[in-house]
Design an enzyme around this catalytic site. Sequence first.
Site, PDB file in Angstrom:
ATOM      1  CG  PHE A 374      47.854  41.059  55.591  1.00 30.58           C
ATOM      2  CD1 PHE A 374      47.176  40.372  56.590  1.00 30.58           C
ATOM      3  CD2 PHE A 374      47.634  40.703  54.273  1.00 30.58           C
ATOM      4  CE1 PHE A 374      46.307  39.342  56.276  1.00 30.58           C
ATOM      5  CE2 PHE A 374      46.769  39.674  53.953  1.00 30.58           C
ATOM      6  CZ  PHE A 374      46.097  38.988  54.956  1.00 30.58           C
ATOM      7  CG  ASP A 376      52.228  46.191  53.771  1.00 28.89           C
ATOM      8  OD1 ASP A 376      51.449  47.171  53.749  1.00 28.89           O
ATOM      9  OD2 ASP A 376      52.395  45.448  52.785  1.00 28.89           O
ATOM     10  CG  ASP A 444      46.443  43.221  52.390  1.00 26.63           C
ATOM     11  OD1 ASP A 444      46.832  44.116  53.168  1.00 26.63           O
ATOM     12  OD2 ASP A 444      47.235  42.434  51.823  1.00 26.63           O
TER      13      ASP A 444
END
Length: 467
Positions: A374, A376, A444
Amino acid sequence: MACEQLLSAVNCWLECVLLDPYNQTGHPECKSRPDSGLSAITELDPGYITGPLSSVWKDWIKWCIEFGIEANAIIAVPYDWRLSPSKLEERDLYFHKLKLAFETALKLCGGTSVVFAHSSGSPFLGATETVKAALSGATFGLPVSEVSRLRADSDREDNTVMDEVRKSSAWVATHSSHVVVDSSGIEKVVENMTGSIPKVEWDYEGIHYFDNGPLTVQYLFVLDALNFCFWPDKELNYDHLASGLKAALQNDKSAFDADRLQKYTGPQLRELLKWPRPLPLEDERVRLLHEVGLELERNFGGKASNLVESCGKSAAELVALVARHFPGFRDHSVYKGHQVFLYKRAQIFAADLWGAFKGKGYGELYDIDSITMFADYIVPAVLQELGVLKYSSNLSSAIETNSEIASGSEEEVELRACSIYAVEKMRDLFRAKSGNQVLSVELDLWLWSVGVQSQYLQHHRTLSIYY
């Protein structure tokens, strides 16, 4: 016929439009047929005054083109609404042409196309006949495509969205100017894993709401709708959001009902989270809450659990569904003329379900391995600390001085896309060396947990609703 002509010749128009009630033939001296092409569906009566008053699909077509869909990829198939399906086929070969249009679209796009129907069932003359066809399999004697082929296309669609994430991220990584994925850095990290990655429980901090039912799904969807951009407030972080929403739901089980989500204001959201001052991008957070509530109510009976049940236990299909129905989750950018798909919050919703429900019930997703990391703020910074990512001097300086990096800039897209690419490479190398399976989701969670526990980690700063 333009409006002014119609008004001056009403009887003539009626003669042309009326069909014989017995054999559905038109007036022998007047042949009226549907228009063709996009012009047939944009406006009923083009003109400076009448055009805006009779607009049908004009704004939708304009929006599609602005979104990046080429005009020649939009295929209009207008029909004579006066005729029954059998007469449409007999007179105009309409359904044979429609079938060819679908097959042409498939060849042009190389994948799934989206069909928009107008007027309660389109040429099947009403919703009742459409429902009959859907429930009974009736075809009204009309030509249909082979079921096996349609199923194959449907199966292929499931992974299309995640293929786009991987392929577009790889393209960025191979054309990047500011971020480099260091293969030797990946090898060192994998070697230090010694056969397994540190296991991190999904809710290792105990900050999430969980009741093993639909309310948990509703909580997770609201959480992931708001899960972005904490850095402008130094004291605010993800834990505050998760635990605040948890407490709100424990106090009031209806707090996340779809109708209530549509009514929250900024101050009310702050009160919900027990946060003493305006939230970063507060207006956007409120807007996205409204969007979630409205779309859940409109298409999923107000419940995120119905959304999840619509995905057929496919994580990839869930990501596609979320992106399709909720614009605030459509996390993509244009990089050097190429569209890049990232879908951070849509993907993390699938991962949160899988983690919270431990792969069972609402979290049973047979293709959870299709989900990437993810992209970010935290994970790119951890990858840089580990030597997996290397930055240009200008990018390093911007991060070290806490300078804001514009959303959609080359630097920002590279940071995120290269992180996805690097973690995919890390996963593949780990599998090859150890023979053990590891998910990008697991990598992750491990990398993110390392990052949030580091007091001195410096990450990039971008104002964005996507992460």
